[in-house]
Design an enzyme around this catalytic site. Sequence first.
Site, short mmCIF file in Angstrom:
data_model
loop_
_atom_site.label_atom_id
_atom_site.label_comp_id
_atom_site.label_asym_id
_atom_site.label_seq_id
_atom_site.Cartn_x
_atom_site.Cartn_y
_atom_site.Cartn_z
N GLU A 24 25.82 18.76 42.31
CA GLU A 24 27.13 19.25 42.75
C GLU A 24 27.39 18.91 44.21
O GLU A 24 28.49 18.53 44.58
CB GLU A 24 27.25 20.77 42.54
CG GLU A 24 27.18 21.22 41.09
CD GLU A 24 28.42 20.91 40.28
OE1 GLU A 24 29.40 20.38 40.83
OE2 GLU A 24 28.40 21.20 39.06
N ARG B 168 30.48 16.49 45.12
CA ARG B 168 31.60 17.13 45.82
C ARG B 168 31.55 16.87 47.33
O ARG B 168 32.55 16.50 47.93
CB ARG B 168 31.60 18.64 45.57
CG ARG B 168 31.75 18.98 44.11
CD ARG B 168 31.97 20.46 43.91
NE ARG B 168 31.62 20.85 42.55
CZ ARG B 168 32.20 21.82 41.88
NH1 ARG B 168 33.17 22.52 42.42
NH2 ARG B 168 31.81 22.13 40.65
N ASP C 202 27.38 13.76 30.33
CA ASP C 202 28.62 13.02 30.68
C ASP C 202 28.56 11.97 31.79
O ASP C 202 28.65 10.77 31.54
CB ASP C 202 29.77 14.02 30.95
CG ASP C 202 29.40 15.17 31.88
OD1 ASP C 202 28.30 15.12 32.47
OD2 ASP C 202 30.21 16.09 32.04
N GLU D 40 39.40 16.91 33.06
CA GLU D 40 39.01 15.75 32.25
C GLU D 40 40.11 15.19 31.37
O GLU D 40 40.21 13.96 31.19
CB GLU D 40 37.79 16.09 31.39
CG GLU D 40 36.50 16.30 32.19
CD GLU D 40 36.42 17.66 32.88
OE1 GLU D 40 37.19 18.57 32.50
OE2 GLU D 40 35.61 17.81 33.81
N THR E 105 32.63 10.91 40.06
CA THR E 105 32.91 11.84 38.95
C THR E 105 33.69 13.07 39.40
O THR E 105 34.15 13.84 38.57
CB THR E 105 31.60 12.24 38.24
OG1 THR E 105 31.93 12.89 37.02
CG2 THR E 105 30.75 13.16 39.10
C1 DMJ Z 1 33.59 18.21 37.94
O1 DMJ Z 1 32.88 18.84 38.94
C2 DMJ Z 1 33.03 16.84 37.70
O2 DMJ Z 1 33.99 16.11 37.06
C3 DMJ Z 1 31.78 16.85 36.89
O3 DMJ Z 1 31.34 15.55 36.56
C4 DMJ Z 1 31.90 17.66 35.64
N1 DMJ Z 1 33.08 18.42 35.58
C5 DMJ Z 1 33.58 19.09 36.71
C6 DMJ Z 1 34.96 19.63 36.47
O4 DMJ Z 1 35.22 20.02 35.19
#
Ligand code: DMJ
Length: 631
Positions: free
Chosen positions: A255, A259, A388, A522, A608
Amino acid sequence: MPVMSLFFRIVMNIFLATLRLSEKFILLLILSAFITLCFGAFFFLPDNSKHKRFDLGLEDVLIPHIDSPKEGKHASGQVVIHGQGGHDEHRHSLRDKIRADHERALQEAKEKLRKSREELQAEIQTEKNKVMEDLKKKDAGPKPLPPVPMPKVVSVSDGEPPEPDAKEKRDKIREMMKHAWDSYRQYGWGHNELKPLAKKGHSTNIFGNSQLGATIVDALDTLYIMGLHEEFKDGQEWIDQNLDFGVNAEVSVFEVNIRFIGGLLAAYYLSGQEVFKLKAVQLAEKLLPAFNTPTGIPWAMVNLKSGVGRNWGWASAGSSILAEFGTLHMEFVHLTYLTGNPAYYQKVMHIRKLLAKMDRPNGLYPNYLNPRTGRWGQHHTSVGGLGDSFYEYLLKAWLMSDKTDTEARKTYDDAIEAIERHLIRKSNGGLTFIGEWKNGHLERKMGHLACFAGGMFALGADGSPDDKAGHYLQLGAEIAHTCHESYDRTVLKLGPEAFKFDSGLEAVAVRQNEKYYILRPEVIETYWYMWRFTHDPKYRQWGWEAAQAIDKYCRVSGGFSGVKDVYSSNPTYDDVQQSFFLAETLKYLYLLFSSDDLMPFESWVFNTEAHPLPVLHLGNITLPGSEPAQR
Ligand code: DMJ
């Protein structure tokens, strides 16, 4: 001058400044007597150097550092004194030095007594300033990073769409961003996230016990892209002055990477402001201890202060998670590119190599891998949670390398082929879905998180093997359609966390704890990618439906909140404004209603968390620690 002695002088000056003249004379007399006593004591004390032979080892090394005309070096480089004469001469010179020091001190004290209160105060101020400057120099932080050629970042266009209708919708999304940001600014500033109903800060265990301003870092590039420059500056200032990673907090490596490091790097590339690069590198260094495992597969969590890592208690047999250790590549490649430090690149390439050597049940990657033994945990495979973004980063590693990282592309193609064979099915009602593989059994359930895959398939269509571009674009469209259905079949027109395709059920949630919507991006992400590749107006229409539903059901006076049941006309709020709502959901919506020249795919790849990183046209440049690029 050492800080301690300066400090002593300041105290002395302050003390003198407060005395009357008669008191000053008495003090001078006491001081002179004391200095004379010390000097005499030194001069008349017996010479005990003969008794100190046992100390020679220590003396031989220490004395020459004070003042020794006869010091020399052995071939070994060790400092020694030659002969007894060296001791006598040394003692005399030491005595002279002490005498001179005492005389100087006495002289200084006399001069001080002659000075007026104003003069003394001015002196105090000068000395204070000097101490402050010295301290500042000491704390000046890390050295500047080596200069690297900035990749050719295309200027960020305004992206205003030619269609007036799209422009209006885009303005509305921008207004929603303002509301989310302003609310956080007012009630949650500096906290990781916001509780929009309680109107106070919020944090979860992924950020540990910290106040790292996750929302600020996550939102920066969205603000920039939307042209909200005042807000961007405000965020930059906070980061510059407050963002400190030396905190005792156990954070999620994944995370924090997607982020914070992703957010900071994107902000750096968009704005060119060095502070973002520096902070990204400082933070990355704090994450590196997480890789100290027997296999080099990182722990899920690391304490930013102690560097101690561990895994989530709930993960199968102490495993690390595929979607976590497999979602570091983009950011880490950029870190090596920007710093010249090969460590980042080597860490992620090591993970890739290790995975390549492992057996894969049915060609699938299980979600769990034990970092101690290097063995898979439970054989669960998912394109939603826990799996994912591992697949996403294989594709994006290839795109980000200007399509030179063919190993990543091949790994992606193989993985997707196995996923299609074992996990993707059509429901009785004709909806294509991605199920979850659990120990040889397919669970006919799809998570909201897996909806991102529609966009991924479309993005990977070009360059897919056997000329299957059309097939993958079609697959992307089918996933987009299914995910839209999951929204459309609810009361709020917002999608549930997970939905089933079983026993007559089609794209609806069954269990109460799967009916929530937490402002996730998503589905909208997939609409945007599909829009870019097809310009089919239905994607804008679907995006607009979602935006309206969010504005209607999730907006409160203190920001935006998730809702607990999308099938209830009277839903309750979860009272969390997730940072990814600003980083992703609103950014994708804004881009959906912008023209394609805003953040074009030829130049940018989105991590992501929707943080754009530039394509590295490395040409002849080889990243430190890497093999030469091959086409
Ligand atoms: C986000 O923090 C990112 O997209 C992560 O890969 C998975 N999903 C969350 C939001 O739903």
